[in-house]
Motif scaffolding. Structure first.
Motif, PDB file in Angstrom:
ATOM      1  N   ALA A 179     -15.182-107.699  18.008  1.00 48.42           N
ATOM      2  CA  ALA A 179     -13.965-106.911  18.169  1.00 48.42           C
ATOM      3  C   ALA A 179     -13.737-106.574  19.643  1.00 48.42           C
ATOM      4  CB  ALA A 179     -14.061-105.651  17.332  1.00 48.42           C
ATOM      5  N   LEU A 180     -14.786-106.174  20.339  1.00 45.55           N
ATOM      6  CA  LEU A 180     -14.646-105.825  21.747  1.00 45.55           C
ATOM      7  C   LEU A 180     -14.241-107.045  22.573  1.00 45.55           C
ATOM      8  CD1 LEU A 180     -17.678-103.438  22.245  1.00 45.55           C
ATOM      9  CD2 LEU A 180     -15.274-102.828  22.153  1.00 45.55           C
ATOM     10  N   TYR A 195     -12.599-109.583  21.507  1.00 45.42           N
ATOM     11  CA  TYR A 195     -11.196-109.844  21.187  1.00 45.42           C
ATOM     12  C   TYR A 195     -10.303-108.905  21.978  1.00 45.42           C
ATOM     13  CZ  TYR A 195      -6.806-109.702  18.694  1.00 45.42           C
ATOM     14  OH  TYR A 195      -5.467-109.708  18.394  1.00 45.42           O
ATOM     15  N   GLY A 196     -10.759-107.664  22.029  1.00 44.11           N
ATOM     16  CA  GLY A 196      -9.958-106.696  22.768  1.00 44.11           C
ATOM     17  C   GLY A 196      -9.872-107.049  24.239  1.00 44.11           C
ATOM     18  N   TYR A 197     -10.942-107.533  24.797  1.00 48.79           N
ATOM     19  CA  TYR A 197     -10.963-107.858  26.223  1.00 48.79           C
ATOM     20  C   TYR A 197     -10.104-109.065  26.522  1.00 48.79           C
ATOM     21  CZ  TYR A 197     -12.666-109.403  30.718  1.00 48.79           C
ATOM     22  OH  TYR A 197     -12.739-109.830  32.023  1.00 48.79           O
ATOM     23  N   SER A 198     -10.235-110.111  25.696  1.00 47.81           N
ATOM     24  CA  SER A 198      -9.614-111.376  26.092  1.00 47.81           C
ATOM     25  C   SER A 198      -8.373-111.725  25.302  1.00 47.81           C
ATOM     26  CB  SER A 198     -10.627-112.508  25.920  1.00 47.81           C
ATOM     27  OG  SER A 198     -10.954-112.589  24.542  1.00 47.81           O
ATOM     28  N   GLY A 199      -8.149-111.061  24.198  1.00 44.64           N
ATOM     29  CA  GLY A 199      -6.967-111.357  23.408  1.00 44.64           C
ATOM     30  C   GLY A 199      -7.122-112.552  22.502  1.00 44.64           C
ATOM     31  N   ASP A 203     -14.465-104.548  32.487  1.00 45.60           N
ATOM     32  CA  ASP A 203     -15.701-105.312  32.342  1.00 45.60           C
ATOM     33  C   ASP A 203     -16.731-104.571  31.488  1.00 45.60           C
ATOM     34  OD1 ASP A 203     -17.428-104.465  35.384  1.00 45.60           O
ATOM     35  OD2 ASP A 203     -15.811-103.442  34.338  1.00 45.60           O
ATOM     36  N   GLY A 204     -16.599-103.265  31.358  1.00 46.19           N
ATOM     37  CA  GLY A 204     -17.498-102.556  30.466  1.00 46.19           C
ATOM     38  C   GLY A 204     -17.337-103.048  29.045  1.00 46.19           C
ATOM     39  N   VAL A 205     -16.067-103.222  28.655  1.00 46.49           N
ATOM     40  CA  VAL A 205     -15.789-103.731  27.305  1.00 46.49           C
ATOM     41  C   VAL A 205     -16.362-105.131  27.154  1.00 46.49           C
ATOM     42  CG1 VAL A 205     -13.936-104.396  25.739  1.00 46.49           C
ATOM     43  CG2 VAL A 205     -13.746-102.316  27.083  1.00 46.49           C
ATOM     44  N   LEU A 264     -24.876-102.284  31.259  1.00 40.70           N
ATOM     45  CA  LEU A 264     -23.762-101.609  31.898  1.00 40.70           C
ATOM     46  C   LEU A 264     -24.181-100.926  33.190  1.00 40.70           C
ATOM     47  CD1 LEU A 264     -22.015-100.185  28.731  1.00 40.70           C
ATOM     48  CD2 LEU A 264     -21.235-102.025  30.207  1.00 40.70           C
ATOM     49  N   ARG A 272     -24.464-103.292  36.457  1.00 43.47           N
ATOM     50  CA  ARG A 272     -23.286-104.091  36.742  1.00 43.47           C
ATOM     51  C   ARG A 272     -23.208-104.397  38.213  1.00 43.47           C
ATOM     52  NH1 ARG A 272     -18.233-101.249  34.071  1.00 43.47           N
ATOM     53  NH2 ARG A 272     -19.746 -99.567  33.833  1.00 43.47           N
ATOM     54  N   ALA A 303     -15.376-101.538  12.815  1.00 49.18           N
ATOM     55  CA  ALA A 303     -15.052-102.747  13.565  1.00 49.18           C
ATOM     56  C   ALA A 303     -13.672-103.260  13.197  1.00 49.18           C
ATOM     57  CB  ALA A 303     -16.121-103.811  13.289  1.00 49.18           C
ATOM     58  N   THR A 309     -11.159-101.351  15.052  1.00 49.94           N
ATOM     59  CA  THR A 309     -11.089-101.819  16.442  1.00 49.94           C
ATOM     60  C   THR A 309     -10.258-103.079  16.551  1.00 49.94           C
ATOM     61  OG1 THR A 309     -13.388-101.107  16.518  1.00 49.94           O
ATOM     62  CG2 THR A 309     -12.528-102.209  18.456  1.00 49.94           C
ATOM     63  N   LEU A 310     -10.495-103.977  15.631  1.00 49.33           N
ATOM     64  CA  LEU A 310      -9.772-105.245  15.674  1.00 49.33           C
ATOM     65  C   LEU A 310      -8.268-105.022  15.554  1.00 49.33           C
ATOM     66  CD1 LEU A 310     -12.067-107.483  13.471  1.00 49.33           C
ATOM     67  CD2 LEU A 310     -11.377-107.979  15.790  1.00 49.33           C
ATOM     68  N   PHE A 312      -6.854-103.456  18.725  1.00 44.61           N
ATOM     69  CA  PHE A 312      -6.693-104.411  19.826  1.00 44.61           C
ATOM     70  C   PHE A 312      -5.560-105.383  19.532  1.00 44.61           C
ATOM     71  CE2 PHE A 312      -9.527-103.128  22.845  1.00 44.61           C
ATOM     72  CZ  PHE A 312     -10.836-102.979  22.401  1.00 44.61           C
ATOM     73  N   MET A 323      -2.618-103.732  20.565  1.00 44.39           N
ATOM     74  CA  MET A 323      -2.551-103.659  22.028  1.00 44.39           C
ATOM     75  C   MET A 323      -2.088-104.978  22.628  1.00 44.39           C
ATOM     76  SD  MET A 323      -5.896-101.783  23.447  1.00 44.39           S
ATOM     77  CE  MET A 323      -6.051-100.047  23.560  1.00 44.39           C
ATOM     78  N   HIS A 324      -2.653-106.083  22.086  1.00 48.23           N
ATOM     79  CA  HIS A 324      -2.294-107.381  22.654  1.00 48.23           C
ATOM     80  C   HIS A 324      -0.969-107.883  22.131  1.00 48.23           C
ATOM     81  CE1 HIS A 324      -5.854-108.236  24.988  1.00 48.23           C
ATOM     82  NE2 HIS A 324      -6.620-107.869  23.976  1.00 48.23           N
ATOM     83  N   ASP A 368      -0.474-109.389  19.219  1.00 47.75           N
ATOM     84  CA  ASP A 368      -0.467-110.547  18.329  1.00 47.75           C
ATOM     85  C   ASP A 368      -1.196-110.177  17.047  1.00 47.75           C
ATOM     86  OD1 ASP A 368      -3.006-112.381  20.202  1.00 47.75           O
ATOM     87  OD2 ASP A 368      -3.235-110.844  18.675  1.00 47.75           O
ATOM     88  N   LEU A 398      -8.244-111.384  11.411  1.00 47.50           N
ATOM     89  CA  LEU A 398      -9.697-111.241  11.430  1.00 47.50           C
ATOM     90  C   LEU A 398     -10.131-110.131  10.484  1.00 47.50           C
ATOM     91  CD1 LEU A 398     -10.000-113.106  13.953  1.00 47.50           C
ATOM     92  CD2 LEU A 398     -11.629-111.447  14.764  1.00 47.50           C
TER      93      LEU A 398
END
Lengths: 524, 636, 99
Positions: free
Chosen positions: A209-210, A212-216, A234-236, B632, B635, C41, C44-45, C48, C51-52, C54, C60
């Motif tokens: 999930a993270l 996905y959130g970072y990169s779409g 970058d933490g995500v 983290l 980094r 999770a 979260t999905l 996001f 947010m994105h 799409d 998912l």
């Protein structure tokens, strides 16, 4: 309104996976429709044929990929490239010999409870045993698991990765609980595996999930392209990557995610343990290597400290705690933890020789593991009346086996020497290439620890050899002499193949090394 | 497919024979010995085939390398196994397999009464296989493998009758002294690897001219140490006499014809190294000279037939070493003498075995005499070997030994005089003790109890040996007679070896050649005459007389055991005591400490696995949190 | 309403689920904790995905729900068999395999 464009699916390329999963579905149907007396034979035949056909197909696809290049299948969810095919081949080889051990009926009965639903010790259980019921669902479960293991290394999509992970794990949770003898331990192993497995899957999913959130996107390539663009998120990214890696490390058995391994390997039926120990590790390492080398190369500086610590701890804990074990299955379980540590050296090497060394080590380790557990399932205790009962778990019961059953003892020695990494066995080749790759990648402190751990691990391997050949068995109740049970021949074939393979690869490793060197380019 | 490509069968056949005989166990007792003979014969036939093929090729093409396989093809560090088929290795292979097969046949009858005959043949086959690996190897690493293999076979065969403690002790002594030599080989290989980066012949010899002379000298001296151990040269010669404890076919094959010549092979093969290190070459010549005199002096006083022959072997190999140390002019002659010596010495040993067989395993020559009447074939074949070793023309020993003596007289300064005279005088002494041996055994008055005279001891009925024993002896006798002359026709042998040894320029010796030849012959005849006068014409005392200080010293092997004991043994014991103490206190302490440390940690960490799944889960969670923190926090 | 709040909520849910696995003795409740983690999770999905902009995340989430359901089947079968054998579903009672 756009019309829906169905994706192009290259069925031929998917054939290994489809054969195995198709056979698994047919197996379920066989459970429903085929008469009880012939069911087991039909299931065994079907499974053996399916795995054999899948192996042949993988070999065919390998030649295709070598001539035409790698391709992405099913709209990017699964890929067909050299590393995926090689790993699928290794999984299928180990699964094939593992299946032969699973299908073995030693002493007239197989390794599974006549009906798992019966409460241990109840009248129903005794009645089921007397009726000669056989839990043949094990075979489709094994096939489903193998199907998942075939998808796992080839998945280029985090979702497919997650689903493959679950497909390979869920049958194993069940299979661990199906032992015929010592059923309490078996059920406990099943529960522990399930709970801890689900726990780690949840972490894995959070990582997905993270990311996905970072990169779409969940596609590995797109995540990889998004990695360099660290814009304060970058933490995500790092959290996502490390959580996914942890999910995979759980399957592999790295410290501190290894706690399930001793208990589950100990409690599960021994043929299943052999199958699990070899094949899940192979599939999981393949997925880990793909993930790490595709997504994470740019993050190597960030991830290396954590991975180094995990590798060192894994090698140390596996070796040190293995030294104090007295049960043979637990000892082999800790030794497999140590081996996972050695393979991690290839993973953290960040070089292409690291990739090929991982494949070599996995095949070598897989063969020796299936063979070793296959032999453990044949060495049994005897009760007061002389009937053959459960496996002889305690190490002292193995004393003097070399004199009474020299062939079994010699084969076991071959496997133990391969684990220890003695030259002229395949284990030496595996360790050599992994250490060489790690040094090339600059991880020489890890190699120092690895060499020290190998030397220490040799102790508990050689201890068993000394026990078998140079110790007289004690005559008291615990040391009740272990005996080797009569087999139907399937285990013999499996153990012979593994032993010959171990020695052959130790003496003539050339072809395997060349094959592995061809399989280092991941299709992005 | 040329015959040369099958060269690996040379090694595989006896190896297979050894494996079958050892694994098949008692079931193969009935036919095991024949399998052993067959395996050896297959190699002999193949060796002849390779020779024929090589003779058909022009001289420059005769060396070929047969690469067998690559064990670890990993870039720079690859371990390859390959064979080198060239005139030198083929010559040795022929000697080993041909003489070896004859001795196998002999052993069938000699060991007929022994229940462990099958195991004997297994070890013999193992020996032949290892010796072939040694001479056919294309790298020092593979040569060392064969080196160790023959050492093992020698140990197993010397101690074959190990129910007798003194035999088992003899085997240990041989093994230990060989180990000292092996240390030398290993150090030499390490030096090579350190300076050139490889141990295979091609690379090392190509790099030799450009290497530092100090390194070459050190390598050469270490190789010489190894050669001394294997070939019983001074100072590692003490084991050969005791090695006669093994059955006579073993003495014939290993300690006369083949294994002891491995040292000479090593020195000749390593020619390019020695040529770059004249000091090492000089040491080789000195060692050869000392040994040839040492062996000759000891041989004069030995009453044990086999020990006398052993001393003679030591001395003859001294000749070969001397020739090998002279450089390219000597290499061919060293090998030539090695071949002829292989034939006549093996024949002499087989004859000794025949005598023992007919005389109830009696070995003391003081209990023989006048056996020529009872063992005609043995007598004649033994005489052929005797004349050959004396160097009487036209027997084979004359051709080879004389060339060595001539070559010893070549050079400048004091060297040709010292070495040449040593070789010549040695020839005279050889004539003396070998004739002594011959006359004491076969001529003079019988000194054994024949039931009619009232001499002490067991009643003897000397008889000729069976055909399986006499036929090999006859073949070897023919070789002793003719081989030398045949090989010298048109300088055939020297030209054959030239691709390996290099073309030697002909130098004039400091004394004219005819003078050398005549002087040598005179000394030889004088020695033979003295022996005849003392041991055939006169009465030989049955109990050994006190003799002069030299005789007593020679009987005690020139005090070699006492010297070894004082110089090496006692300091060695001190060193061993110190090292054992260090080992137990320091090293074992460290290892034990690590071990108990490991066990201690193991016990502690094992308690983490407490059986509660919730604690496993908490361990996992802690791991996840720590991993997140580490990743983290570090980094970049 | 910032979408970060949803992420914070999912983080809290995830932690509660993890702690539930560690703290609760009943196997069923521990498994419920795992389900809670999976649903966190999922949240979260979906967040996001919003947010994105799409739908991948929502798709998912569907897949994850299916997988979680399958997992429940297996898990309950195992827990029930343990319960029938021992008469209790306590996780602390299953500790025969240790050290």
């Amino acid at each position: 309104m756009n019309s829906f464009v169905p994706p192009e699916i290259d069925w031929a390329a998917l054939s290994p996976i489809l054969i195995v999963l198709g056979a698994a579905v047919v197996g379920v149907l066989i459970e429903a429709f085929v008469a009880g007396k012939v069911r087991r034979t039909v299931q065994v035949l079907l499974s053996v044929l399916a795995l054999g056909a899948a192996l042949v197909t993988v070999a065919w696809r390998w030649t295709v990929v070598q001539s035409q290049g790698a391709t992405s299948l099913v709209a990017g969810a699964v890929v067909e490239d050299a590393p995926a095919l090689l790993t699928q081949g290794i999984v299928l080889i180990c699964a094939f010999v593992g299946l032969l051990v699973i299908a073995e009926r030693s002493g007239g009965e197989d390794a599974f409870a006549p009906t798992a639903a019966a409460v241990p010790g109840s009248a129903y259980e005794t009645q089921a045993r007397r009726m000669g019921l056989v839990q043949t669902e094990a075979y489709p479960l094994v096939l489903f698991s193998v199907g998942g293991m075939l998808i796992f290394p080839a998945a280029t999509d985090l979702l497919t990765l997650f689903i493959a992970l679950e497909v390979l794990s869920l049958p194993l949770y069940l299979l661990s609980g199906l032992a015929r003898r010592r059923r309490l331990l078996s059920q406990e192993a099943s529960l522990k595996y399930f709970l801890l497995g689900a726990f780690s899957s949840a972490f894995f999913l959070m990582g997905v999930a993270l990311l996905y959130g970072y990169s779409g996107s969940v596609h590995l390539t797109e995540v990889a392209t998004a990695v360099p663009q660290m814009t304060g998120m970058d933490g995500v990214l790092l959290a996502g990557v490390i959580l996914v890696i942890i999910g995979l490390l759980f399957k592999v058995g790295a410290v501190p995610f290894h706690s399930w391994i001793p208990d589950v390997y100990h409690g599960a039926p021994t043929p299943i343990t052999g199958f699990m120990a070899a094949c899940t590790k192979i599939a999981a390492f393949a997925a880990l290597v793909r993930f790490v080398y595709v997504v994470a190369p740019g993050l190597s500086w960030d991830l290396s400290p954590a991975l180094w610590i995990i590798a060192i701890l894994t090698m140390l804990v596996g070796t040190v705690v293995g030294i104090v074990q007295t049960n043979i299955k637990r000892m082999l379980a800790y030794s497999s933890v140590a081996h996972a540590g050695f393979v991690l050296l290839g993973v953290v090497a960040w070089t292409s020789s690291g990739i090929s060394s991982v494949w070599v080590y996995l095949l070598v380790y897989g063969l020796a593991t299936v063979g070793a557990f296959g032999l453990v399932s044949l060495v049994r205790e005897r009760d007061a009346e002389g009937n053959v009962t459960a496996e002889a778990g305690h190490l002292s019961q193995w004393a003097g086996l070399g004199r009474r059953h020299p062939v079994v003892a010699v084969c076991f020695t071959v496997f133990l020497l391969s684990f220890a990494g003695i030259p002229l066995t395949a284990g030496f080749i595996g360790k050599y290439v992994v250490f060489a790759a790690a040094i090339e990648g600059g991880a020489w402190p890890l190699v120092l620890v690895a060499v020290a751990a190998s030397a220490a691990a040799a102790f508990f391997y050689v201890r068993v050899i000394v026990l078998m050949f140079f110790t007289e068995p004690a005559e008291d109740a615990l040391g009740a002499r272990a005996t080797v049970v009569r087999t139907e021949g399937l285990s013999v074939v499996a153990v012979a193949v593994c032993a010959i393979g171990t020695v052959l690869l130790g003496v003539l490793p050339g072809p395997l090394l060349d094959l592995a060197a061809d399989a280092t380019k991941f299709l992005l | 497919m040329t015959v040369t490509n099958l060269a690996w069968v040379l090694i595989a056949a006896p190896m297979f024979g050894a494996a079958v005989l050892l694994l098949a166990g008692k079931r193969s007792n009935a036919w095991g010995h024949w399998l052993g003979v067959l395996a050896s014969a297959v190699s002999a036939v193949l060796a002849i085939g390779i020779l024929v093929e090589l003779l058909g090729l022009p001289a420059g093409d005769r060396a070929s390398q047969l690469s067998l396989y690559s064990w670890i093809p990993a870039g720079d560090f690859s371990v390859d196994v390959g064979l080198l088929i060239d005139p030198l290795s083929v010559t040795f292979a022929l000697l080993i397999t041909f003489v070896g097969t004859l001795i196998h046949i002999y052993a069938v009858a000699y060991m007929a009464q022994d229940a462990a005959r099958r195991r004997f043949f297994a070890y013999l086959n193992l020996f032949v296989a290892s010796m072939l690996v040694l001479v056919l190897a294309d790298s020092y690493a593979l040569l060392f493998l064969g080196w160790e293999g023959v050492g093992l076979a020698s140990y197993l065969l010397i101690g074959f009758w190990n129910h007798r403690t003194d035999y088992a002790v003899a085997a240990n002594k041989a093994f230990f002294m060989n180990r000292v030599g092996d240390m030398g080989m290993l150090v030499a290989m390490m030096l090579m690897f350190a300076s050139v980066g490889s141990v295979d012949f091609e690379t090392v010899f190509a790099a030799a001219p450009g290497t530092n002379e100090g390194v070459l000298t050190a390598t050469g001296l270490m190789l010489l140490l190894g050669a001394c151990g294997k070939s019983a040269q001074f100072p590692l010669q003490a084991w050969l006499g005791d090695a006669m404890a093994g059955p006579t076919p073993v003495s014939a094959l290993i300690h006369a014809a083949t294994m002891v010549t491995a040292g000479v092979y090593l020195v000749v093969r390593s020619g390019p190294i020695f040529e770059g290190a004249p000091t090492a070459q000089l040491v080789v010549v000195i060692v050869g000279a000392i040994t040839l005199l040492f062996g000759a002096i000891v041989g004069c006083a030995k009453d044990d037939l086999k020990k006398a022959l052993a001393a003679s072997t030591m001395s003859q190999i001294g000749y070969m070493m001397l020739a090998a140390g002279l450089g390219p002019i000597g290499y061919a002659f060293a090998i030539f003498h090695l071949i002829t010596h292989g034939f006549f010495k093996a024949g002499l040993f087989l004859g000794a075995g025949s005598v023992m067989h007919g005389m109830n395993d009696e070995i003391d020559m003081r209990g023989f005499g006048n056996l020529s009447k009872y063992m005609k074939i043995t007598w004649i074949t033994f005489a052929a070997g005797w004349l050959a070793i004396l160097g009487i023309p036209p027997f084979s020993g004359y051709w080879s030994k004389d060339k060595i003596i001539e070559a010893a007289f070549v050079g400048e300064g004091w060297q040709p005089w010292v070495f040449g005279l040593a070789a010549m005088v040695g020839a005279g002494i050889t004539a003396f003790y070998m004739s002594r041996l011959f006359f004491m055994t076969f001529h003079g008055k019988a000194r054994w109890n024949d039931g009619k005279n009232d001499l002490p001891g067991v009643e003897q009925h000397p008889h000729e040996s069976p055909a399986l024993m006499t036929v090999p002896m006859i073949v070897l006798a023919i070789g002793s007679v003719a081989l030398g002359g045949v090989l010298m026709i048109g300088d055939g042998f020297t030209t054959w070896l030239e691709p390996v040894t290099g073309v030697a320029e002909h130098h004039e010796p400091v004394l004219p050649a005819p003078v050398i030849i005549i002087a040598t012959l005179v000394l030889v005849l004088l020695g033979a005459f003295l022996a005849w006068r003392q041991y055939a014409a006169a009465e030989v005392p049955i109990t050994p007389p006190a003799g002069s200080w030299l005789t007593r010293a020679a009987r005690a092997d020139l005090y070699q055991d006492a010297t070894n004991e004082t110089l090496v043994g006692r300091p060695g014991e001190h060193l061993t005591r110190v090292l054992t103490y260090t080992d137990t206190a320091v090293v074992d302490g460290a290892v034990g400490g690590l071990g108990s440390g490991a066990v201690g940690w193991g016990e502690r960490w094992r308690r983490l696995q407490n059986g509660f799944v919730r604690s496993y889960a908490s361990l996992m969670l802690v791991g996840v949190v720590l991993a997140l923190v580490v990743v983290l926090a570090t980094r970049v | 309403m910032s979408l970060i709040n949803y992420l914070v909520l999912s983080g809290i849910l995830f932690s509660i689920g993890a702690v539930a696995v560690l703290v609760r003795r009943n196997a069923l409740v521990a498994f419920m904790g795992v389900e809670l983690m999976l649903n966190a999770a999922n949240l979260t999905l979906v967040t996001f995905a919003r947010m994105h902009g799409d739908l991948h995340g929502q798709v998912l989430a569907f897949f994850v729900m299916v997988v979680a359901a399958a997992e429940v089947v297996i898990g309950l079968a195992i827990i029930v068999s343990i319960f029938r054998t021992r008469g209790s579903a306590s996780l602390d009672d299953v500790n025969l395999l240790k050290n």
